[in-house]
Design an enzyme around this catalytic site. Sequence first.
Site, PDB file in Angstrom:
ATOM      1  CB  CYS A   1      -5.381  -9.830  18.543  1.00 33.56           C
ATOM      2  SG  CYS A   1      -6.329 -10.759  19.858  1.00 33.56           S
TER       3      CYS A   1
ATOM      4  N   PRO B   1     -15.307 -15.338  15.141  1.00 31.25           N
ATOM      5  CG  PRO B   1     -15.246 -16.039  12.850  1.00 31.25           C
ATOM      6  CD  PRO B   1     -15.996 -14.929  13.838  1.00 31.25           C
ATOM      7  CB  THR B   2     -11.588 -15.165  18.993  1.00 32.79           C
ATOM      8  OG1 THR B   2     -11.691 -16.449  19.387  1.00 32.79           O
ATOM      9  CG2 THR B   2     -13.132 -14.492  19.204  1.00 32.79           C
ATOM     10  CB  VAL B   3      -6.662 -14.472  16.622  1.00 34.33           C
ATOM     11  CG1 VAL B   3      -6.958 -14.985  15.167  1.00 34.33           C
ATOM     12  CG2 VAL B   3      -6.668 -12.994  16.907  1.00 34.33           C
TER      13      VAL B   3
ATOM     14  CE1 TYR C   1     -10.720  -5.142  22.660  1.00 37.95           C
ATOM     15  CE2 TYR C   1      -9.197  -5.744  24.252  1.00 37.95           C
ATOM     16  CZ  TYR C   1      -9.576  -5.673  23.142  1.00 37.95           C
ATOM     17  OH  TYR C   1      -8.481  -5.742  22.230  1.00 37.95           O
TER      18      TYR C   1
END
Length: 332
Positions: A54, A123-125, A188
């Site tokens: 990421c 849920p993100t990092v 993106y």
Amino acid sequence: MTGNDKLEGKKPEEISKDGSFKRQKNRFATPFGTKSGELPVVAGRYRLIWSPACPWAHRSVIVRKVLGLENVISLGTVSPMRPDIPRVDWEFSLDDQGTDPVLGIRYLSEIYISTDHNYSGRPTVPVVVDVTNKQAVNNDYFKLTNYLEREWAPFHKENAPDLYPTHLQTEIDALNDVIFHDINNGVYKCGFAASQDAYELAFDQLFARLDDLEDRLSKQRFLFGDFITDSDVRLYSTLIRFDAAYYSAFKTNRNLIREFKNLGEYVKDLYQTPGFGDTTDLEAIKKHYHLSITIIPNNNEKKILPKGPVLTSLDSPHSRHLISGKQEKFLK
């Protein structure tokens, strides 16, 4: 019920009516600091969760290492391969027993759901977790590096570089905003576009900005001169993934970064800088963007036609005939 079970089948709406990608907002944005209501800056209290795949998480890990915060903020790593549940979770499958050794969880969503029982987004990092109560306290990827550079200064290693100098903060913030919209998130916008028009608009914005930075870097070593700043960290995290992932997976295929004279050399310069290359896992990056079924939207079901590469150079002169010193008869 795990957080993964609770979120199964759900995904936030991140595609606008015109087919453009709109990234979800961060849920946990309490800043670090000394004021009432801010997160206390305490060594050993927090765990930074990231994936080497990421770019948003990678830049926080770069800053953490460059500033010498490895023994102050612990690091948890999720797999680049997300579970077979579209756009939902990150898994600690790289750890023994498939759980994070500090938090004791299998899926990152478990922390999100336990912190906010009504959480329904991805849920993100990166996400910073308070290990004293196993609660998510900050997943504001846009500001997290600035907190590490500014609020965590008392814990920086001796002779740590100043990545966010006071006299340049306004200029750095302005450039970071441009880099975010047109490059970091721009790739993106290309990859997740659900219409040809949205894709081409993002494509043109992306390469117009890369052309601008190519020119800027023809005059100076880094974005603000002879020293690395927060802006360089943010740009690097996208550029290092460009040729290996975005060029093909997200159809950002006008040029490879290595085909830019200045941007290509700039990436090599940063990659060879401690904290950058040694936190870059190209194998994880390739697995995530090319093998993870949750990263590419339904195998191009929207039938987006890649706009590049530019092929006019196929008509330009070449010197291959010099290898043999002669041409075949059918070419005459």
